[in-house]
Motif scaffolding. Structure first.
Motif: not given
Lengths: 212, 212
Positions: A70, A74, A86-87, A89-90, A93-94, A97-98, A144, B59, B62-64, B67, B71, B74, B93
């Motif tokens: 990350e 940046e 944002p959604w 991106k989330a 990341r989900e 992270l899983s 997923r 939306q 969302l899990s994790q 994340a 979200y 943001e 982080r």
């Protein structure tokens, strides 16, 4: 930049891919986990968690592969590794992270060593443990990713360019193959992995192409 | 918003704190991990990983926990949960991930159950396992946070307002106390935890104040 690296570490492999995708040159400094080099006082001064990877940047040392990636994303926004929405991106990341929280930590070398050396678990039961968490995690990931691909087909996990999710997927499937897991229940993940492997950034980060 | 929640889950506790810090109202929908409610077909349709938390947003699901929190940060930037400077953010982080990847997953309920039920590990050895990974992880975290506090003293892990790092720290120390770990080797973490507990956003997210 210097990457304190181990060729077979999933977490280090992720950072190598990210550095390559960004076109950033770096020196790989091997920290041999099988020789317990991560426990040396010199390495502990750099990374008290005694894990790889650690990236030495102009600002200092940074550990945790996802924090590193990350940060790179940046500082070097060209070839973005996360969607901008944002959604989206989330969701990216989900997926990452899983893998990074639900699969990888439980099957880490230090955990496997504890099972056999401290708890006297047999090699057979250790392999069953490894496959169990991998199968649980990959089944959820396949569900997923396949659902998202059904709505919006794409080459990679989160679109037509590689993202943080693909960066986590490829090292995890490398380790799954090393431990001889049958990957046929995860056709979407296998197809995306194959697309990644065709890219030089992924191929050059492969453990076989990394100093030991 | 609806949070699929479990009062004692570290990961769910993190999201409750973040929602409170943001001043966002939500409904807590309990998913009893001890009753294996997370394995029901209805919950699997929401979260194929069969873990908590899951946040139902406009939306979608969302899990994790990390994340979800990124979200929220943001979408609702007031009361920022991450520093704006890229290097400071990366270090924040790093602390959060060192809990979320290195400590929490290895001591999760599903792992502890596998140890005792599948591998026949004794209650005593299970507790030794729990303490071992917690001690390793907290020692590294104490070293990192104390070093930063020596350079730049602050009330919380990453400054004078609570951040993602504190959001991960507090649930981890709650679980450490539940499993009767001696916290005296981690004075910096204990001091920051106490500062967090004084805030209503943290107190209201506590397992004792969460529907079961």
């Amino acid at each position: 930049m210097t990457l304190y690296d181990y060729f077979r570490s999933s977490a280090a492999y992720r950072v190598r891919i990210a550095l390559n995708l960004k076109g950033l040159s770096y020196t790989s400094h091997p920290v041999s986990l099988v020789d317990k080099a991560q426990q040396s006082p010199a390495y502990q001064a750099i990374n008290p968690s005694q894990l790889v990877p650690t990236l030495e940047t102009e600002q200092g040392y940074l550990s945790q592969s996802l924090a590193i990636i990350e940060y790179l994303d940046e500082c070097y926004p060209e070839t973005a590794l996360l969607p901008s929405d944002p959604w989206q991106k989330a969701q990216c990341r989900e997926l990452a992270l899983s893998i990074a929280c639900d699969i990888h930590p439980v099957n880490n070398l230090r955990i496997l060593n504890y099972l056999t050396q401290e708890l006297g678990v047999s090699q057979e039961d250790k392999l069953t443990w490894y496959h169990h968490w991998l199968q649980q995690g990959l089944a959820a990931l396949e569900a997923r990713v396949a659902a998202r691909q059904a709505n919006q087909p794409s080459t990679f996990c989160c679109g037509d360019t590689p993202s943080l999710a693909d960066i986590c997927l490829v090292p995890q499937l490398y380790n799954a193959r090393r431990f001889e897991l049958d990957l046929s229940p995860y056709p979407t993940l296998v197809r995306i992995d194959a697309a990644c492997q065709k890219l030089a950034s992924f191929a050059q980060a492969h453990p076989d192409n990394t100093p030991q």
